[in-house]
Design an enzyme around this catalytic site. Structure first.
Site, mmCIF file in Angstrom:
data_model
loop_
_atom_site.group_PDB
_atom_site.id
_atom_site.type_symbol
_atom_site.label_atom_id
_atom_site.label_comp_id
_atom_site.label_asym_id
_atom_site.label_seq_id
_atom_site.Cartn_x
_atom_site.Cartn_y
_atom_site.Cartn_z
ATOM 1 N N ASN A 66 0.840 -1.349 -0.007
ATOM 2 C CA ASN A 66 0.018 0.011 -0.018
ATOM 3 C C ASN A 66 0.683 1.167 0.085
ATOM 4 O O ASN A 66 0.229 2.339 -0.233
ATOM 5 C CB ASN A 66 -1.019 0.105 1.263
ATOM 6 N N ASP A 93 0.494 -8.534 -9.285
ATOM 7 C CA ASP A 93 -0.691 -9.499 -9.490
ATOM 8 C C ASP A 93 -1.909 -8.657 -10.002
ATOM 9 O O ASP A 93 -2.005 -7.338 -9.833
ATOM 10 C CB ASP A 93 -0.643 -10.096 -8.208
ATOM 11 N N ASN A 114 -4.083 -2.029 -4.611
ATOM 12 C CA ASN A 114 -3.389 -1.036 -3.760
ATOM 13 C C ASN A 114 -1.902 -0.425 -4.048
ATOM 14 O O ASN A 114 -1.561 0.750 -3.896
ATOM 15 C CB ASN A 114 -3.547 -1.394 -2.577
#
Length: 187
Positions: A66, A93, A114
């Site tokens: 993040n 991913d 994120n």
């Protein structure tokens, strides 16, 4: 110089997880170049390598997914790369793509990822290349966070070597042939 950033989470507990496929591909590219990604800079592990006669920096941010943008922004500033990030390739991913599918894009949205959201926010642009590797299961997932942080299933692990090889070939194609041709070959 190209900055090739694989997204993942630091720590041994995340090594074999689906969310760390970006780290896995960086390690594959480094191994193919006879290198190991281990020097610390900008809250990342980095290594310079020559791939397809191009100078590259292979990067594994150590900020957790993040906050990946903080590490990437620092490295872009240090390398004095163009603010438009045209020489940045981010590997991540993608839960929305079928397992093993590779998608190259010249630019685009975060698509709910994120790590990509963090990079877009930190750079103030979505104008950077990305290679997404599909991790979508064949069945519906009730807890996406748990799924991406789980290790690959045994059948997936058996296919992973070939998927990472195709991903490495796609990155080499971007460096050698440009993003448009690489997209036509690998998407």
């Amino acid at each position: 110089m190209h900055l090739i950033v694989g997204l993942g989470n630091p720590g041994s507990e995340y090594e074999g997880t689906r969310h760390n496929v970006g780290f896995m591909l960086i390690d594959k590219l480094a191994a193919d170049a006879g290198a190991t990604v281990k020097r610390r800079d900008c809250r990342s592990l980095i290594r310079s390598a020559v791939i397809e006669d191009r100078r590259t920096k292979l990067v594994k941010p150590q900020t957790f997914m993040n906050l990946s943008g903080e590490a990437v922004a620092c490295l872009i500033a240090k390398a004095e790369l163009a603010k438009d990030a045209k020489s940045l390739i981010v590997i991540s991913d993608d839960l929305a793509l079928p397992f093993g599918t590779i998608r190259l894009r010249a630019r685009g949205s975060a698509g709910g990822h994120n790590g990509l959201k963090s990079i877009i926010a930190a750079l103030g642009t979505n104008e950077f290349m990305r290679l997404r590797i599909g991790i979508q299961p064949e069945h519906p997932v009730s807890d996406a966070k748990k799924f991406v942080l789980d290790e690959f299933a045994s059948a997936e692990r058996r296919a992973l070597k070939e998927i990472l090889e195709r991903g490495a070939e796609a990155v080499r194609s971007v460096l050698r042939d440009g993003i448009a041709k690489a997209m036509s070959l690998y998407n």
